[in-house]
Every structure is written in structure tokens, then in C-alpha cells.
Enzyme design. Structure first.
Site, PDB file in Angstrom:
ATOM      1  N   HIS A  58       0.846  -1.210   0.000  1.00 39.23           N
ATOM      2  CA  HIS A  58       0.000   0.000   0.000  1.00 39.23           C
ATOM      3  C   HIS A  58       0.876   1.252   0.000  1.00 39.23           C
ATOM      4  O   HIS A  58       1.513   1.583   1.003  1.00 39.23           O
ATOM      5  CB  HIS A  58      -0.918   0.027   1.222  1.00 39.23           C
ATOM      6  CG  HIS A  58      -1.908   1.146   1.184  1.00 39.23           C
ATOM      7  ND1 HIS A  58      -3.266   0.953   1.077  1.00 39.23           N
ATOM      8  CD2 HIS A  58      -1.745   2.495   1.216  1.00 39.23           C
ATOM      9  CE1 HIS A  58      -3.884   2.115   1.046  1.00 39.23           C
ATOM     10  NE2 HIS A  58      -2.979   3.075   1.143  1.00 39.23           N
ATOM     11  N   GLN A 153      -9.590   9.429  -5.307  1.00 43.50           N
ATOM     12  CA  GLN A 153      -9.270  10.106  -4.040  1.00 43.50           C
ATOM     13  C   GLN A 153     -10.381  11.036  -3.558  1.00 43.50           C
ATOM     14  O   GLN A 153     -10.653  11.143  -2.367  1.00 43.50           O
ATOM     15  CB  GLN A 153      -7.981  10.919  -4.226  1.00 43.50           C
ATOM     16  CG  GLN A 153      -7.630  11.886  -3.104  1.00 43.50           C
ATOM     17  CD  GLN A 153      -6.966  11.200  -1.934  1.00 43.50           C
ATOM     18  OE1 GLN A 153      -5.807  10.816  -2.000  1.00 43.50           O
ATOM     19  NE2 GLN A 153      -7.687  11.048  -0.840  1.00 43.50           N
ATOM     20  N   HIS A 211      -9.290   1.807   0.002  1.00 47.78           N
ATOM     21  CA  HIS A 211      -9.163   2.540   1.256  1.00 47.78           C
ATOM     22  C   HIS A 211     -10.525   2.395   1.929  1.00 47.78           C
ATOM     23  O   HIS A 211     -11.541   2.773   1.341  1.00 47.78           O
ATOM     24  CB  HIS A 211      -8.885   4.010   0.994  1.00 47.78           C
ATOM     25  CG  HIS A 211      -7.480   4.319   0.594  1.00 47.78           C
ATOM     26  ND1 HIS A 211      -6.941   3.894  -0.581  1.00 47.78           N
ATOM     27  CD2 HIS A 211      -6.503   5.010   1.250  1.00 47.78           C
ATOM     28  CE1 HIS A 211      -5.684   4.312  -0.643  1.00 47.78           C
ATOM     29  NE2 HIS A 211      -5.389   4.985   0.444  1.00 47.78           N
ATOM     30  N   GLU A 214     -11.087   4.584   6.849  1.00 44.77           N
ATOM     31  CA  GLU A 214      -9.896   5.252   7.406  1.00 44.77           C
ATOM     32  C   GLU A 214     -10.374   6.461   8.196  1.00 44.77           C
ATOM     33  O   GLU A 214     -10.294   7.606   7.763  1.00 44.77           O
ATOM     34  CB  GLU A 214      -8.919   5.679   6.298  1.00 44.77           C
ATOM     35  CG  GLU A 214      -7.594   6.184   6.874  1.00 44.77           C
ATOM     36  CD  GLU A 214      -6.621   6.695   5.825  1.00 44.77           C
ATOM     37  OE1 GLU A 214      -6.967   6.712   4.636  1.00 44.77           O
ATOM     38  OE2 GLU A 214      -5.503   7.095   6.212  1.00 44.77           O
ATOM     39  N   TRP A 316       0.666  13.857   3.568  1.00 47.50           N
ATOM     40  CA  TRP A 316       0.109  13.186   4.742  1.00 47.50           C
ATOM     41  C   TRP A 316       1.164  12.810   5.769  1.00 47.50           C
ATOM     42  O   TRP A 316       0.862  12.554   6.926  1.00 47.50           O
ATOM     43  CB  TRP A 316      -0.661  11.922   4.312  1.00 47.50           C
ATOM     44  CG  TRP A 316      -1.844  12.257   3.473  1.00 47.50           C
ATOM     45  CD1 TRP A 316      -3.086  12.580   3.923  1.00 47.50           C
ATOM     46  CD2 TRP A 316      -1.910  12.344   2.044  1.00 47.50           C
ATOM     47  NE1 TRP A 316      -3.916  12.848   2.867  1.00 47.50           N
ATOM     48  CE2 TRP A 316      -3.226  12.715   1.714  1.00 47.50           C
ATOM     49  CE3 TRP A 316      -0.977  12.143   1.013  1.00 47.50           C
ATOM     50  CZ2 TRP A 316      -3.636  12.895   0.377  1.00 47.50           C
ATOM     51  CZ3 TRP A 316      -1.391  12.314  -0.298  1.00 47.50           C
ATOM     52  CH2 TRP A 316      -2.700  12.685  -0.605  1.00 47.50           C
TER      53      TRP A 316
HETATM   54 FE   FE2 Z   1      -3.394   5.179   1.346  1.00 45.43          FE
END
Ligand code: FE2
Length: 431
Positions: A58, A153, A211, A214, A316
Site C-alpha cells: 500500500h 481520491q 481505502h 480510514e 500526509w
Molecule cells: Fe493510502
């Protein structure tokens, strides 16, 4: 019989010690004691631990090494990271993306990380990220096995045009279907996105890596839908749930129902310890949640758990170095997996388990498998994690592609002779 390369006096992951490994024609062709046949090249591991390569299931290679562009993430949250990435996206060029990604692949390979699954943001109508990473996949093919996931995203439903862009990216050759259900506008949209994306994967014969959940919200339960849709579409063993951080905060009774559903669907679970411990719990005062999913419990249920690096020097996460031992080291701490067996399980989670999650059938330190391995300055997997051990040699397809000098220091004290300190010489006292 002769070999292209022989690695002598190796300690193996299965516990065998002082073994020789013969490689020829890009394959492992012998693992035995005392190989004396001719070899084009010989490495004396002198009792070091030799592992199959590290595998990262990942990652975000489109964002890596972009730290500081166009500014830093001040709050440190996932949501500011997404907003910051949104500011950077219109400024991205194919050339810059390729240059950063290849630089990262070089760093990864030097650390014995030889297969990476990268998510690719397909929200930008130019699809410049997909174009760039498809080029990178070809350019690094000789030393890194790169899998690409079409990752919406900004949300499959939430972002206008995302559905069409995702299909276009798959048409271009992106390998795997991604998603981000917890980022859709409503829980219902999130669940619908999981169903729609699993249908696309089933129709195209592709794998899924989403994803999923999260968030610290214990009511974020999209993995439940992911498990159900996996079974419905006959995708068992071909679906990964990445992050699953909401499980950390869920009610225990509900988790006792959920884990068997994940096991039944044969979903691979991919936590990202470095990122989960830094991004989750940001809305807490004290006590602060750790936010990583329930790794020991998932493993105990027989579920394949593989750790990802997720981010290196991007919106991030400002740290990271392509070192999967750093990832495993963090997991040991966050999940409190401190028994000898549990630490070994964390090593598996950045090697064999990751290879399984990526469907890499040619992987492993066994006769007949690909001639890929790493010689570590440590004697076993536990020491490798403890020391984040130096990679003495990295072998790809039977060829040494990276070498490092043994890491040691010369300690000079006023009242003693100089002493050479080798961190790998400090062994636990047995018994
Ligand atoms: Fe990710």
C-alpha cells in the site's frame, strides 16, 4: 552443476541456520548445506539472516517526495492532507511525477523493497498521474514489480466525473480497482460505491483494493459491505481492505461478528502503522486512540494481514524512508505485539503476507522461486526489526543490485583500547 550466484552461511526465515542458497537462470535452484559447485559470484553471509525481499502492499507513488509542495500540512490531519493534495494536483506534470517516482523506486530497491502496490489518484481529468505511473511501471520493471490501483481520491460519487475517469484509467492499463467509501457524502453513498466498484472488478476480472473506513468513527462500517460484495461477486481472495482504522474504535460485540465476515470473504487486510498512528486520534484530547486496526485479533482469525508504508515525504506524512522494517517496527509498538512469535508475525506482514495480498506467486525463499533476496545485518527476523537492520546485499533475478558496508562504529574511550561496536552482535541471552 554451477550457479550464477551462491549465498553462503545464511540463516533462513524458517529457522534453518548456516544454509547455502544457489541461484541460476533467475531462479533459486538449491538450498542446502555446503554447496561447493562453481559459482559466478559468491556472497558469504557469515550467519546473517537472508530474507525474501520486502513487499509494500500500500503506497502512494504519485504523491511521494512532494513534501513542501505547495506548502506543509499544518494540522497533520488526513483531511488537510487531502485538501493540500488537491492544491498540488493542478500543478503536477508527467515529467515531475515520473522523476519523483523513479527516485523513490531507487531508494526502495536499495533497501530490498522489490514489489510495491501504489494507489494512483484518478480524480484529475487529465489523468496525468495514471499516465506517469504507467510509464514508471515500465521503467522500473527490471527491479521493482509495481502494481497500480485506480484510486478515486475525491470520492467515486462525490467527485464529478470520477466514475468515468476510473474506467478510463483501467482502460489505460491500471491493474486494480480502488475506492474510498468513507469519503463519500453519506454512509449510503459509501456502501453504494463499494457495490459499484466490486461490480466493475468482477466484470473486468480485476482485483480490488479499497481505502476503507480510514476514520476514527466507530460507525464507519464499509468493510462489512466490502465483505458482502466480495462474496456476492465471487471475488474471494482477490479483495483487500486498506486501513480499516474505524475497527479500532468499534464496539467489541460488533467486531465479534465482523471479523468472521472478513475471514469468510478472504479479504486481505492492509494496515499502515506509520500513517495510522500519526493521522488517527487527531480529534481526541486524552486519552488519545492509537487508531490502527485490530491486527493481532485479525491474524488470530486466520486473516492475511499485510503492512503498508502508505506515504513517504508527502502531504500526509513528512517522514519515511522506504524501509519496511521501520513499518514493522512501528506495528510491533502500536499493536503491542511484543512476544517473540508476534514480532515474527510483524516481519511476515512486510514480506510473505504482503506478497500474498499482491498475488505474487513467484515469491519466497524456496527452490524454484524467483532469485530475489536480501542479506540483512542481523541474525533473525526479530533482530532485523529491532535494528531496522542494514541491508548488506539486495539480489534481484540472481544479480546483486545493491550493496552496503557493514554498519559498525569504532568506540574510543580514554581508559580503554578502541572497540568495534557492531549492533548485530548483541544477542539475547537464552534461557
Ligand atoms: Fe493510502
Amino acid at each position: 552443476m554451477s550457479f550464477d550466484l551462491v549465498v553462503k552461511h545464511a540463516n533462513l526465515p524458517d529457522g534453518r541456520r548456516d544454509m547455502d542458497i544457489g541461484l541460476s537462470g533467475g531462479r533459486i535452484t538449491a538450498i542446502e548445506t555446503g554447496i561447493s559447485a562453481e559459482a559466478g559470484e559468491t556472497i558469504d553471509a557469515t550467519g546473517s539472516f537472508v530474507s525474501p525481499p520486502f513487499i509494500d502492499p500500500h503506497f502512494h507513488m504519485d504523491a511521494t517526495l512532494s513534501l513542501g509542495l505547495p506548502r506543509m500540512n499544518l494540522s497533520g490531519t488526513l483531511l488537510e492532507g487531502i485538501a493540500l493534495w488537491g492544491e498540488l494536483k493542478p500543478l503536477l506534470t508527467r515529467e515531475a511525477l515520473v522523476e519523483r517516482a523513479v527516485r523513490y523506486c531507487d531508494l526502495a530497491a536499495s533497501q530490498g523493497l522489490l514489489a510495491i502496490r501504489s494507489h494512483v489518484d484518478v480524480s484529475d481529468p487529465r489523468l496525468v498521474t495514471a499516465e506517469a505511473l504507467l510509464e514508471v511501471r515500465d521503467r522500473v520493471r527490471g527491479y521493482i514489480d509495481l502494481q497500480l490501483v485506480a484510486f478515486p481520491q475525491d470520492g467515486y460519487f462525490r467527485s464529478p466525473g470520477a466514475a468515468e475517469l476510473l474506467e478510463r484509467a483501467l482502460d489505460m492499463g491500471v491493474d486494480i480497482v480502488g475506492g474510498i467509501p468513507h469519503f463519500e457524502r453519506t454512509m449510503e453513498d459509501g456502501a453504494k460505491s463499494v457495490a459499484a466498484l466490486c461490480r466493475i472488478a468482477a466484470e473486468r476480472g480485476l482485483r480490488v483494493d479499497m481505502h476503507c473506513d480510514e476514520t476514527d468513527d466507530p460507525m464507519s462500517r464499509h468493510v462489512e459491505t466490502l465483505a458482502a460484495e466480495t462474496v456476492r461477486h465471487g471475488l474471494k481472495g482477490r479483495v483487500a481492505g486498506s486501513h480499516l482504522t474505524s475497527m479500532h474504535s468499534m464496539d467489541n460485540y460488533y467486531v465479534s461478528k465482523l471479523i468472521p465476515l472478513i475471514a469468510e470473504a478472504e479479504i486481505d487486510v492492509i494496515p499502515n502503522p506509520l500513517i495510522n498512528i500519526t493521522l488517527q486520534g487527531r480529534h481526541d484530547t486524552y486519552p488519545k486512540r492509537r487508531g490502527m486496526t485490530r491486527v493481532p485479533e485479525l491474524m488470530a482469525a486466520g486473516i492475511n494481514v499485510a503492512f503498508g508504508h502508505d506515504c513517504v515525504m508527502d502531504p500526509w506524512y513528512s517522514l519515511g524512508s522506504g524501509d519496511m522494517l521501520e513499518v514493522a517496527h512501528m506495528a510491533v509498538h502500536v499493536a503491542q505485539m511484543t512476544s517473540r512469535d508476534a514480532i515474527r508475525s510483524c516481519f511476515d506482514a512486510v514480506t510473505v503476507n504482503s506478497a500474498k495480498a499482491m498475488g505474487l506467486d513467484d515469491y519466497g525463499l524456496e527452490v524454484g522461486k524467483a532469485a530475489d533476496l536480501v542479506v540483512l545485518q542481523a541474525r533473525d527476523p526479530i533482530e532485523a526489526i529491532r535494528l531496522k537492520a542494514n541491508r548488506l546485499a539486495v539480489v534481484k533475478a540472481g544479480r546483486v543490485i545493491a550493496r552496503s558496508e557493514r554498519r559498525q562504529s569504532r568506540l574510543t574511550l580514554p581508559d580503554r583500547d578502541a572497540t568495534i561496536i557492531d549492533p548485530a552482535s548483541y544477542a539475547p541471552r537464552e534461557g
